[in-house]
Design a protein around this motif. Structure first.
Motif, PDB file in Angstrom:
ATOM      1  N   GLY A  19       3.008 -16.530 -40.693  1.00 31.61           N
ATOM      2  CA  GLY A  19       2.904 -15.862 -42.145  1.00 31.61           C
ATOM      3  C   GLY A  19       4.318 -16.261 -42.577  1.00 31.61           C
ATOM      4  N   LEU A  20       4.756 -15.590 -43.547  1.00 36.58           N
ATOM      5  CA  LEU A  20       5.950 -15.463 -44.054  1.00 36.58           C
ATOM      6  C   LEU A  20       7.091 -15.542 -43.442  1.00 36.58           C
ATOM      7  N   ILE A  21       7.107 -14.707 -42.187  1.00 39.22           N
ATOM      8  CA  ILE A  21       8.363 -14.635 -41.256  1.00 39.22           C
ATOM      9  C   ILE A  21       8.227 -15.854 -40.319  1.00 39.22           C
ATOM     10  N   GLY A  22       6.898 -15.896 -39.756  1.00 34.90           N
ATOM     11  CA  GLY A  22       6.953 -17.021 -38.877  1.00 34.90           C
ATOM     12  C   GLY A  22       7.321 -18.589 -39.275  1.00 34.90           C
ATOM     13  N   ASP A  46      -7.050 -21.615 -42.592  1.00 35.20           N
ATOM     14  CA  ASP A  46      -6.539 -21.970 -43.650  1.00 35.20           C
ATOM     15  C   ASP A  46      -4.926 -21.733 -43.668  1.00 35.20           C
ATOM     16  N   ASN A  47      -4.472 -20.745 -43.186  1.00 34.64           N
ATOM     17  CA  ASN A  47      -3.172 -20.581 -42.973  1.00 34.64           C
ATOM     18  C   ASN A  47      -2.323 -21.410 -42.252  1.00 34.64           C
ATOM     19  N   LEU A  48      -2.877 -21.716 -41.032  1.00 33.81           N
ATOM     20  CA  LEU A  48      -2.210 -22.695 -39.834  1.00 33.81           C
ATOM     21  C   LEU A  48      -2.146 -24.002 -40.623  1.00 33.81           C
ATOM     22  N   LEU A  75       6.763 -13.448 -31.375  1.00 32.34           N
ATOM     23  CA  LEU A  75       5.805 -12.856 -31.995  1.00 32.34           C
ATOM     24  C   LEU A  75       5.625 -12.466 -33.340  1.00 32.34           C
ATOM     25  N   CYS A  76       5.317 -12.787 -34.310  1.00 35.10           N
ATOM     26  CA  CYS A  76       5.388 -12.638 -35.886  1.00 35.10           C
ATOM     27  C   CYS A  76       4.015 -12.194 -36.442  1.00 35.10           C
ATOM     28  N   VAL A  77       3.661 -11.260 -35.639  1.00 36.15           N
ATOM     29  CA  VAL A  77       2.265 -10.739 -35.988  1.00 36.15           C
ATOM     30  C   VAL A  77       2.352  -9.389 -36.633  1.00 36.15           C
ATOM     31  N   PRO A  78       1.536  -8.608 -37.314  1.00 34.28           N
ATOM     32  CA  PRO A  78       1.748  -7.298 -37.505  1.00 34.28           C
ATOM     33  C   PRO A  78       1.920  -6.352 -36.436  1.00 34.28           C
ATOM     34  N   ALA A  80       1.010  -3.930 -35.085  1.00 34.19           N
ATOM     35  CA  ALA A  80      -0.332  -3.168 -34.090  1.00 34.19           C
ATOM     36  C   ALA A  80      -0.942  -4.345 -33.445  1.00 34.19           C
ATOM     37  N   GLN A  81      -0.442  -5.630 -33.644  1.00 36.64           N
ATOM     38  CA  GLN A  81      -1.299  -6.828 -32.950  1.00 36.64           C
ATOM     39  C   GLN A  81      -0.613  -7.230 -31.861  1.00 36.64           C
ATOM     40  N   MET A  82       0.723  -6.645 -31.686  1.00 36.15           N
ATOM     41  CA  MET A  82       1.841  -7.186 -30.525  1.00 36.15           C
ATOM     42  C   MET A  82       1.219  -6.846 -28.932  1.00 36.15           C
ATOM     43  N   ASP A 101      10.521 -11.126 -30.862  1.00 36.01           N
ATOM     44  CA  ASP A 101       9.799 -10.968 -31.739  1.00 36.01           C
ATOM     45  C   ASP A 101      10.272 -10.516 -33.177  1.00 36.01           C
ATOM     46  N   ALA A 102       9.581 -10.351 -34.364  1.00 34.19           N
ATOM     47  CA  ALA A 102      10.165 -10.076 -35.386  1.00 34.19           C
ATOM     48  C   ALA A 102       9.463  -8.652 -36.006  1.00 34.19           C
ATOM     49  N   GLY A 103       9.019  -7.786 -35.035  1.00 31.33           N
ATOM     50  CA  GLY A 103       8.300  -6.727 -35.679  1.00 31.33           C
ATOM     51  C   GLY A 103       9.239  -5.737 -36.512  1.00 31.33           C
ATOM     52  N   SER A 104       8.814  -4.995 -37.468  1.00 34.66           N
ATOM     53  CA  SER A 104       9.537  -4.389 -38.141  1.00 34.66           C
ATOM     54  C   SER A 104       9.610  -2.860 -37.504  1.00 34.66           C
ATOM     55  N   THR A 105       9.074  -2.532 -36.364  1.00 29.06           N
ATOM     56  CA  THR A 105       9.187  -1.204 -35.657  1.00 29.06           C
ATOM     57  C   THR A 105       9.767  -1.855 -34.177  1.00 29.06           C
ATOM     58  N   ILE A 130      16.166  -8.768 -40.923  1.00 31.28           N
ATOM     59  CA  ILE A 130      16.284  -7.955 -41.913  1.00 31.28           C
ATOM     60  C   ILE A 130      16.038  -8.724 -43.426  1.00 31.28           C
ATOM     61  N   ALA A 131      15.235  -9.138 -43.545  1.00 29.49           N
ATOM     62  CA  ALA A 131      14.736 -10.369 -44.398  1.00 29.49           C
ATOM     63  C   ALA A 131      13.334 -10.539 -44.555  1.00 29.49           C
ATOM     64  N   GLY A 132      13.007 -10.660 -45.730  1.00 31.88           N
ATOM     65  CA  GLY A 132      11.541 -10.755 -45.990  1.00 31.88           C
ATOM     66  C   GLY A 132      10.990 -10.902 -47.442  1.00 31.88           C
ATOM     67  N   GLY A 133       9.860 -10.227 -47.917  1.00 35.03           N
ATOM     68  CA  GLY A 133       9.563  -9.992 -49.040  1.00 35.03           C
ATOM     69  C   GLY A 133       8.396  -9.623 -49.230  1.00 35.03           C
ATOM     70  N   ALA A 134       7.865  -9.488 -50.570  1.00 36.27           N
ATOM     71  CA  ALA A 134       6.547  -8.990 -50.709  1.00 36.27           C
ATOM     72  C   ALA A 134       5.538  -9.676 -50.738  1.00 36.27           C
ATOM     73  N   HIS A 136       2.879 -12.649 -48.546  1.00 30.58           N
ATOM     74  CA  HIS A 136       2.661 -12.955 -47.340  1.00 30.58           C
ATOM     75  C   HIS A 136       2.123 -14.045 -47.211  1.00 30.58           C
ATOM     76  N   GLY A 137       2.024 -14.749 -45.918  1.00 36.08           N
ATOM     77  CA  GLY A 137       1.271 -15.748 -45.579  1.00 36.08           C
ATOM     78  C   GLY A 137       2.386 -16.993 -45.763  1.00 36.08           C
ATOM     79  N   ALA A 138       1.923 -18.061 -44.906  1.00 32.90           N
ATOM     80  CA  ALA A 138       2.765 -19.351 -44.957  1.00 32.90           C
ATOM     81  C   ALA A 138       3.150 -19.773 -46.040  1.00 32.90           C
TER      82      ALA A 138
HETATM   83  N1  LIG Z   1       7.399  -9.220 -44.733  1.00 36.37           N
HETATM   84  C1  LIG Z   1       8.809  -8.778 -44.318  1.00 36.37           C
HETATM   85  O1  LIG Z   1       9.599  -8.466 -45.353  1.00 36.37           O
HETATM   86  C2  LIG Z   1       9.114  -8.627 -42.815  1.00 36.37           C
HETATM   87  C3  LIG Z   1      10.441  -8.771 -42.682  1.00 36.37           C
HETATM   88  C4  LIG Z   1      10.786  -8.309 -41.204  1.00 36.37           C
HETATM   89  C5  LIG Z   1      10.067  -8.399 -40.233  1.00 36.37           C
HETATM   90  N2  LIG Z   1       8.392  -8.358 -40.473  1.00 36.37           N
HETATM   91  C6  LIG Z   1       7.593  -8.290 -39.586  1.00 36.37           C
HETATM   92  O2  LIG Z   1       7.284  -9.544 -39.114  1.00 36.37           O
HETATM   93  C7  LIG Z   1       6.007  -9.499 -38.845  1.00 36.37           C
HETATM   94  C8  LIG Z   1       5.142 -10.722 -39.643  1.00 36.37           C
HETATM   95  O3  LIG Z   1       5.125 -10.128 -41.017  1.00 36.37           O
HETATM   96  P1  LIG Z   1       4.958 -11.303 -42.284  1.00 36.37           P
HETATM   97  O4  LIG Z   1       5.671 -10.510 -43.540  1.00 36.37           O
HETATM   98  O5  LIG Z   1       5.229 -12.634 -41.863  1.00 36.37           O
HETATM   99  O6  LIG Z   1       3.349 -11.180 -42.412  1.00 36.37           O
HETATM  100  P2  LIG Z   1       2.290 -12.123 -43.040  1.00 36.37           P
HETATM  101  O7  LIG Z   1       1.160 -11.491 -43.373  1.00 36.37           O
HETATM  102  O8  LIG Z   1       3.046 -12.937 -43.782  1.00 36.37           O
HETATM  103  O9  LIG Z   1       2.158 -13.074 -41.527  1.00 36.37           O
HETATM  104  C9  LIG Z   1       1.411 -12.434 -40.486  1.00 36.37           C
HETATM  105  C10 LIG Z   1       0.605 -13.633 -39.754  1.00 36.37           C
HETATM  106  O10 LIG Z   1       0.128 -13.302 -38.615  1.00 36.37           O
HETATM  107  C11 LIG Z   1      -1.140 -13.578 -38.588  1.00 36.37           C
HETATM  108  N3  LIG Z   1      -1.705 -12.811 -37.455  1.00 36.37           N
HETATM  109  C12 LIG Z   1      -2.307 -11.703 -37.651  1.00 36.37           C
HETATM  110  N4  LIG Z   1      -2.891 -11.062 -36.627  1.00 36.37           N
HETATM  111  C13 LIG Z   1      -2.763 -12.031 -35.891  1.00 36.37           C
HETATM  112  C14 LIG Z   1      -3.130 -12.331 -34.333  1.00 36.37           C
HETATM  113  N5  LIG Z   1      -3.901 -11.223 -33.610  1.00 36.37           N
HETATM  114  N6  LIG Z   1      -3.044 -13.557 -33.818  1.00 36.37           N
HETATM  115  C15 LIG Z   1      -2.438 -14.259 -34.360  1.00 36.37           C
HETATM  116  N7  LIG Z   1      -1.947 -14.230 -35.557  1.00 36.37           N
HETATM  117  C16 LIG Z   1      -2.098 -13.083 -36.135  1.00 36.37           C
HETATM  118  C17 LIG Z   1      -1.923 -13.371 -39.936  1.00 36.37           C
HETATM  119  O11 LIG Z   1      -2.980 -14.265 -40.040  1.00 36.37           O
HETATM  120  C18 LIG Z   1      -0.593 -13.730 -40.796  1.00 36.37           C
HETATM  121  O12 LIG Z   1      -0.625 -15.186 -40.918  1.00 36.37           O
HETATM  122  C19 LIG Z   1       5.337  -8.222 -38.911  1.00 36.37           C
HETATM  123  O13 LIG Z   1       5.426  -7.613 -37.870  1.00 36.37           O
HETATM  124  C20 LIG Z   1       6.321  -7.527 -39.812  1.00 36.37           C
HETATM  125  O14 LIG Z   1       6.532  -6.153 -39.490  1.00 36.37           O
HETATM  126  C21 LIG Z   1       8.182  -8.504 -42.043  1.00 36.37           C
END
Ligand SMILES: NC(=O)c1ccc[n+]([C@@H]2O[C@H](COP(=O)([O-])OP(=O)(O)OC[C@H]3O[C@@H](n4cnc5c(N)ncnc54)[C@H](O)[C@@H]3O)[C@@H](O)[C@H]2O)c1
Ligand SMILES: O=C(O)C(=O)C[C@]1(C(=O)O)C=C[C@@H](O)C=C1
Length: 293
Positions: A19-22, A46-48, A75-78, A80-82, A101-105, A130-134, A136-138
């Protein structure tokens, strides 16, 4: 560990959740020239595809193949998916493969890693850019998202100094300034400076939208309302997971905030201008000082 020279090449890197981060990470690593290839694991075709077209990843794999082929898995998933990702990876994880990983917690992700990976938890060095935005998705990916921004790493006691250094170098090569703190410290700090502001932004937006004259109000917003609610456009799934994962520190910060709001309410009701100004002056000065660091 097959990484010969950590400063110049991280081999095959798999990003789980492009997604955004990955996808931003994939773009940054490829631009830096520190990877042989970047593979993506995702749940939306579609996202991939979009990530492939953007050049954030070079190919698509599943988690089992990722475990067998990768030098580094991110790991850049939400959050709860980790746990599920660790469960699928664990039986196939090669000893040479590093996980981050990139998880926020961090507390929940570290607990899941220890419970699921067991002895292999030493291969996981937790991180949080500590970078991101509102958005989401690739499609929202930015090659310079991590440039000059902090990435916090929260090493485990089980991690070797070499693996910590490799993961530190890995995030640095994406442009980040890496800092180390404990997982407990991380969750307490980011409850206050990231999780609470998102909660408040969603709450303000929800409160206005739920009011009788919502349409009228929303047609008249200015920059202040837009600034405050920018982050209310963030991913509801991601922020639901963060609120639940870090609930104890978030509830502590929320109670402290509610006490301040309640105090301000009393001051306003009592026409206590001096009291209001005293609080605003201190907050205003602190906010101006923040721009200096
Ligand atoms: N957005 C931010 O500002 C930000 C900043 C720092 C860290 N993070 C953390 O980074 C992680 C990703 O956030 P994001 O903003 O990129 O979100 P995002 O929604 O843009 O991307 C997440 C991606 O993970 C995919 N996904 C979800 N569950 C999955 C699974 N079980 N297997 C494979 N793919 C799966 C989704 O389809 C989506 O493409 C989160 O853990 C978030 O807490 C986010
Ligand atoms: O830039 C934004 O919009 C963000 O909200 C990024 C932000 C934050 O600063 O709170 C959001 C979540 C993270 O885990 C890290 C960074």
């Amino acid at each position: 560990m097959s990484i010969v020279n950590p400063a110049s090449n991280y081999g095959t890197v798999t990003i789980v959740g492009v997604g955004l981060i990955g996808a931003s990470l994939g773009l940054a690593l490829k631009k830096a020239g520190v990877v042989n290839k970047v593979l993506g694991v995702g749940r939306s075709a579609d996202n991939l595809d979009q990530a492939l077209k953007l050049g954030a990843i070079d190919g698509i794999v599943d988690l089992v193949d990722a475990a067998k082929q990768s030098d580094v898995i991110v790991l850049c998933v939400p959050v709860a998916q980790m746990r599920t990702a660790f469960e699928v990876l664990e039986p196939h994880l090669e000893s040479r493969t590093l996980l981050t990983d990139a998880g926020s917690t961090k507390g929940d992700v570290i607990l899941a890693a220890k419970e699921v990976l067991g002895k292999k938890a030493c291969q996981f060095v937790p991180a949080h850019p500590i970078a991101g935005g509102a958005q989401h998705g690739a499609g929202a990916a930015k090659v310079d998202l991590f440039q000059g921004r902090q990435t916090i790493i929260c090493p485990l006691q089980e991690n070797s100094p070499q693996d910590i250094a490799l993961v530190e170098g890995f995030w640095q090569s994406a442009g980040a300034i890496v800092k180390q703190i404990s997982g407990v410290q991380h969750d307490a700090i980011y409850a206050a400076v990231s999780h609470l502001p998102h909660l408040l932004s969603y709450a303000l937006m929800a409160s206005v939208v739920n009011s009788e004259d919502a349409e009228q109000k929303l047609h008249h917003v200015g920059a202040g309302f837009k600034d405050f609610t920018r982050i209310a456009a963030s991913s509801p799934e991601m922020w639901r997971d963060i609120c639940l994962a870090n609930r104890t520190p978030i509830l502590k910060e929320l109670d402290q905030y509610l006490a301040m709001v309640s105090h301000l309410r009393t001051l306003i009701a009592n026409h206590d201008g001096a009291g209001i100004e005293k609080i605003f002056k201190k907050a205003s000065q602190a906010r101006q000082d923040m721009d200096g660091f």
